[in-house]
Design an enzyme around this catalytic site. Structure first.
Site, PDB file in Angstrom:
ATOM      1  N   ARG A 216       8.637   3.486  11.508  1.00 50.07           N
ATOM      2  CA  ARG A 216       9.730   3.086  10.622  1.00 50.07           C
ATOM      3  C   ARG A 216      11.044   2.863  11.366  1.00 50.07           C
ATOM      4  O   ARG A 216      11.646   3.758  11.932  1.00 50.07           O
ATOM      5  CB  ARG A 216       9.894   4.083   9.476  1.00 50.07           C
ATOM      6  CG  ARG A 216      10.325   5.465   9.854  1.00 50.07           C
ATOM      7  CD  ARG A 216      10.186   6.424   8.700  1.00 50.07           C
ATOM      8  NE  ARG A 216       8.782   6.620   8.365  1.00 50.07           N
ATOM      9  CZ  ARG A 216       8.301   7.688   7.724  1.00 50.07           C
ATOM     10  NH1 ARG A 216       9.114   8.638   7.333  1.00 50.07           N
ATOM     11  NH2 ARG A 216       7.033   7.804   7.456  1.00 50.07           N
TER      12      ARG A 216
ATOM     13  N   ASP B 292       3.546  -0.738  11.339  1.00 53.73           N
ATOM     14  CA  ASP B 292       3.070   0.583  10.950  1.00 53.73           C
ATOM     15  C   ASP B 292       2.463   1.220  12.186  1.00 53.73           C
ATOM     16  O   ASP B 292       1.754   0.554  12.957  1.00 53.73           O
ATOM     17  CB  ASP B 292       2.028   0.492   9.834  1.00 53.73           C
ATOM     18  CG  ASP B 292       1.688   1.859   9.263  1.00 53.73           C
ATOM     19  OD1 ASP B 292       2.264   2.224   8.218  1.00 53.73           O
ATOM     20  OD2 ASP B 292       0.859   2.568   9.854  1.00 53.73           O
TER      21      ASP B 292
ATOM     22  N   ASP C 111       0.798  -1.230   0.000  1.00 54.04           N
ATOM     23  CA  ASP C 111       0.000   0.000   0.000  1.00 54.04           C
ATOM     24  C   ASP C 111       0.832   1.282   0.000  1.00 54.04           C
ATOM     25  O   ASP C 111       0.322   2.350  -0.312  1.00 54.04           O
ATOM     26  CB  ASP C 111      -0.950   0.014   1.211  1.00 54.04           C
ATOM     27  CG  ASP C 111      -0.213   0.021   2.553  1.00 54.04           C
ATOM     28  OD1 ASP C 111       1.028  -0.050   2.557  1.00 54.04           O
ATOM     29  OD2 ASP C 111      -0.889   0.087   3.595  1.00 54.04           O
ATOM     30  N   HIS C 112       2.111   1.208   0.343  1.00 57.04           N
ATOM     31  CA  HIS C 112       2.900   2.425   0.552  1.00 57.04           C
ATOM     32  C   HIS C 112       3.649   2.911  -0.685  1.00 57.04           C
ATOM     33  O   HIS C 112       4.072   4.063  -0.730  1.00 57.04           O
ATOM     34  CB  HIS C 112       3.927   2.195   1.670  1.00 57.04           C
ATOM     35  CG  HIS C 112       3.424   2.543   3.033  1.00 57.04           C
ATOM     36  ND1 HIS C 112       2.299   1.978   3.577  1.00 57.04           N
ATOM     37  CD2 HIS C 112       3.900   3.401   3.981  1.00 57.04           C
ATOM     38  CE1 HIS C 112       2.108   2.459   4.791  1.00 57.04           C
ATOM     39  NE2 HIS C 112       3.063   3.333   5.061  1.00 57.04           N
TER      40      HIS C 112
ATOM     41  N   ARG D 290      -1.763  12.639  10.059  1.00 56.48           N
ATOM     42  CA  ARG D 290      -0.561  13.416  10.387  1.00 56.48           C
ATOM     43  C   ARG D 290      -0.414  14.590   9.448  1.00 56.48           C
ATOM     44  O   ARG D 290      -0.787  14.515   8.279  1.00 56.48           O
ATOM     45  CB  ARG D 290       0.691  12.537  10.294  1.00 56.48           C
ATOM     46  CG  ARG D 290       0.731  11.521  11.391  1.00 56.48           C
ATOM     47  CD  ARG D 290       2.080  10.866  11.582  1.00 56.48           C
ATOM     48  NE  ARG D 290       1.957  10.002  12.748  1.00 56.48           N
ATOM     49  CZ  ARG D 290       2.390   8.748  12.801  1.00 56.48           C
ATOM     50  NH1 ARG D 290       3.016   8.224  11.770  1.00 56.48           N
ATOM     51  NH2 ARG D 290       2.214   8.032  13.886  1.00 56.48           N
TER      52      ARG D 290
ATOM     53  N   SER E  66       5.887   7.798  12.827  1.00 58.11           N
ATOM     54  CA  SER E  66       5.838   6.490  12.193  1.00 58.11           C
ATOM     55  C   SER E  66       6.635   5.444  12.961  1.00 58.11           C
ATOM     56  O   SER E  66       7.544   5.762  13.726  1.00 58.11           O
ATOM     57  CB  SER E  66       6.381   6.600  10.763  1.00 58.11           C
ATOM     58  OG  SER E  66       6.558   5.326  10.188  1.00 58.11           O
TER      59      SER E  66
END
Length: 786
Positions: free
Chosen positions: A677, A190, A125-126, A480, A675
């Site tokens: 990440r 995520d 999806d990213h 965000r 995030s």
């Protein structure tokens, strides 16, 4: 009357009734999802754990505690103290989005294990950039990202991980539709994984290394969360939406107010919301609220099981799960008399539509006041683009309510004055809103329907209507709005609000518009007000599943190969990080002293950098390029203390590494918010970093740093931050006796020959200290296999 209320009358709270357990024992096992028919929901085990813990603690439990403690690895002996001890947990499943799945799967491959131990999925999806529209953008993404998609698909097949192809939709919407259920414990790579709390689960965002632990069958560690109760009373109506609940809460708690806590919604407002057809719907509303809990730093958020959840489970083909949840209903709600660490009360009768921003999601304003505030603050009033969708607000109901406003405008001969984009949350949502006419209405009013993906929400937006540096305003239904997050333009003033307010402002074309009181002018000159939006919670004709986009892993993938080309610039196999040498860390060079807010977007930018998420060396070229250097208030411009020249942060870090000089970053409050990440931790480790010293950390980032063998430390005295100079060298003492709860010491050497000594705190436990000593959690996992 609510199904939940009837169940509670019949069953009561607290310990389960024996006749219910006996009645259920005759029933067949219920699968967690249709994709994993042999993996079953185990409410009996969860109930047994809860009974053990409740007896030990001798007090009522919150819903959060029931689900968390219900997944303890050792409920008899686990030390439980909210906010202090570390819990060892057994989550039910793992979910990974494609940007983070690359590194997670590369780490899993490095572990040497043959197959994942729990049900796991990958969601593409990213990596789909929004440019012209859904079909063309998706086709281009498949071509550009073919190497990465092939790697993820083949790795999933080999190691037993389900693979959702590009175009399937956003990970969190897919989880709601297929995998979340009341009482589940799910971890996802995520930060908006808490979305699943809208369906009564404890769903927690983590880094890829945490996901590897769970996929490897190792108990997963989490600091025992505190529990913040949000007591809801009254009922939503008119223009006020579920999004306004979390926008208001964000304004109250700020971006770090939920750190270390689960936010648990309860009270009569939840029941009244759940029992009315009007609002708050099952999870299009509750999931929105839980999703944006990430913006207050919360570990996760959750709602109690209710009739709306039951309806949604049935509507998405999971009636058996709803039936067994009914049997265990008292396990899926808080005990009467349970106590929260903090309680916020919110009267939904009095709540007004909100819009938060710019540049931070906790700057809350009533919509009725935003025009005046914008004028006073010098923010651009013209709305250039309105964007609805994302993982936060892309449900069938969200789209229906936006379409109801678009239809009113069209009936008066109006279209959007601003550009308008629509992002469906999943292929199922896209197909259903197309069948039911919503897509056409939203397109007719001026909207462009984008691919079923994250798109502009995470910076995947090829925006061309303004130049970089041009001051402008956008309004979104995203979560965000950090500087440059959506379009890489630091001058873009981004505001987050509900889809219906976005739609109204896009039609009006200005922030200075309150749809509750202000009029629009029809094409014939008539003045009119938009009526409050409405939309069906669930489609009357059931959901249209659309195209089949799921790849089942084979029963046995051991013979399959996963190839990574050494020449690839997108993927790179991992080399183990070096072990701790057994000595204190001496004379670490301050790489950068960061000023103010430093999110994971500042540390490891998204947008165009997403394409390098599987190549650690290449993506490390974005390390801290968004952080503000306190020395000169510049971005990506620091002094190389070896050469005396100024250069970009990654360039200086690489030069230090090449010359054997380890370094440290010094930061401010809530460092690493945003995030999940883990690249924001992997990159500093890869480029020679050893220590990150800040006033306070965001939860996920602190854990990610520990996982990669770095030392995340905090000033015992926050004012010590002011003593550190950009050209200092710092030694960390006390590592030979590194133990939980014992502070370390920093000796700071200034260039003028003077020194400062300061105490630094840490939150390492025994297991995490072993990660540091081994060089990383992955290194430690390998040690334990031998």
């Amino acid at each position: 009357m609510c199904v939940l209320f009837l169940l509670q009358l019949a069953l009561g709270h607290g310990a389960r009734r024996l006749h219910v357990s006996a009645a259920f024992s005759a029933k067949a096992k219920v699968s967690m999802s249709r994709f994993e028919p042999a993996s079953y929901i185990n409410y009996e085990k969860m109930q047994s754990n809860v009974d053990i813990v409740r007896k030990r603690l001798n007090r009522p439990l919150t819903l959060s505690e029931k689900i968390v403690y219900g997944h303890l690895d050792d409920p008899h002996n686990q030390d439980i103290d909210r906010g202090r001890t570390y819990l060892r947990l057994r989550p039910d499943r793992v979910a990974m989005q494609d940007a983070t799945a690359q590194m997670a799967m590369l780490q899993f491959i490095s572990s040497g294990l043959p197959k994942v131990a729990v049900p796991s999925t990958i969601h593409c999806d990213h990596l789909i950039e929004a440019q012209t529209g859904g079909p063309k953008d998706l086709a281009r993404a498949k071509e550009v990202n073919q190497e990465v998609y092939n790697f993820l698909a083949s790795a999933g097949a080999k190691y037993g991980v389900g693979f959702w192809k590009p175009g399937s939709g956003i990970i969190h919407q897919i989880i709601l539709e297929n995998y979340a259920y009341p009482g589940v414990m799910l971890i996802g790579t995520d930060s908006h994984t808490p979305n699943g709390g809208g369906l009564g689960g404890i769903c927690i965002g983590v880094g890829g290394a945490d996901a590897v632990d769970v996929m490897a069958g190792i108990p997963w560690e989490l600091k025992c969360p505190k529990v913040i109760g949000v007591k809801l009373t009254g009922r939503l109506s008119g223009w006020t939406s579920p999004k306004d609940v979390i926008l208001k809460v964000a304004g109250i708690l700020t971006v770090k107010g939920g750190t270390g806590a689960i936010v648990e919604y309860h009270g009569p407002g939840v029941d009244s919301i759940s029992c009315t057809v009007y609002f708050l719907s099952f999870c299009s509303g509750m999931a929105t609220i839980c999703n944006m809990g990430a913006e207050i730093g919360a570990t996760t958020s959750v709602f109690p099981y209710n009739s709306r959840m039951k309806s949604y489970l049935e509507k998405t083909g999971r009636g058996e799960i709803a039936a067994v949840a009914d049997e265990f209903a008292d396990l899926l709600v808080p005990d009467q008399g349970c106590e929260y660490d903090e309680v916020i009360e919110l009267n939904l009768d009095e709540l007004k539509p909100h819009i938060n921003g710019p540049f931070t999601p906790d700057l809350a304003h009533p919509v009725s006041e935003i025009g005046a505030v914008a004028k006073k603050s010098g923010w651009p009033l013209e709305v250039k683009v309105g964007l609805i969708g994302s993982c936060t607000n892309s449900s069938y109901e969200d789209m229906g309510r936006a379409a109801s406003l678009a239809k009113q405008a069209l009936d008066k001969g109006l279209k959007c004055k601003a550009q308008f984009t629509v992002t469906p949350g999943s292929e199922q949502i896209r197909a259903t809103i197309e069948r039911d006419g919503y897509s056409k209405i939203l397109s007719d009013v001026g909207g462009v329907v984008l691919a079923n993906a994250c798109g502009p929400c995470i910076g995947q937006w090829d925006r061309r209507d303004v130049k970089k540096g041009e001051k402008n305003t956008i309004v979104t239904s995203f979560n965000r709005n950090f500087t440059a997050r959506n379009d890489a333009n630091p001058a873009t003033h981004a505001f987050v609000t509900s889809p219906e307010i976005v739609t109204a402002l896009a039609i009006a074309g200005t922030l200075n518009f309150n749809p509750e009181t202000d009029y629009l002018t029809a094409s014939n000159g008539e003045k009119f007000k938009l009526l409050p939006p409405d939309g069906d919670e669930l489609p009357a004709k059931d959901f249209d599943p659309g195209q089949d986009t799921y790849q089942h892993p084979p029963a046995d993938g051991t013979s399959l190969k996963v190839d990574v080309s050494p020449q690839s610039n997108r993927l790179q196999l991992l080399e183990p990080f070096d072990k701790w040498n057994g000595h204190d860390l001496e004379d670490l060079q301050v790489l950068i002293k960061v000023k103010g807010k430093c999110t994971t977007d500042h540390i490891s930018a998204a947008g165009p950098w997403l394409k390098f998420r599987g190549h650690l060396d290449n993506i490390s070229n974005n390390m801290l390029i968004g952080a503000v250097n306190i020395e000169n208030d510049a971005v990506n411009k620091i002094k190389n203390q070896l050469t005396g020249e100024y250069a970009g942060v990654p360039d200086v870090a690489r030069h230090y590494k090449a010359n054997g000089l380890s370094w440290v970053v010094v930061g401010d409050d809530n460092y690493g918010e945003g995030s999940s990440r883990e690249h924001a931790a992997l990159e500093p480790r890869h480029l020679g970093g050893r220590v990150i010293i800040v006033k306070s950390f965001a939860r996920i980032h602190e854990t990610n740093l520990k996982k990669q063998g770095l030392l995340p430390l905090t000033f015992t005295n926050p004012s010590d931050y002011d003593k550190i100079r950009p050209d200092d060298k710092i030694s960390i003492r006390g590592l030979k006796n590194f133990t939980p709860g014992t502070p370390l010491t920093a000796v700071v050497k200034h260039s003028d020959g003077s020194k400062d000594t300061m105490e630094l705190n840490h939150t390492f436990n025994e297991t995490q200290i072993q990660w540091f000593q081994a060089g990383s959690a992955l290194n430690r996992m390998k040690e334990l296999q031998h």
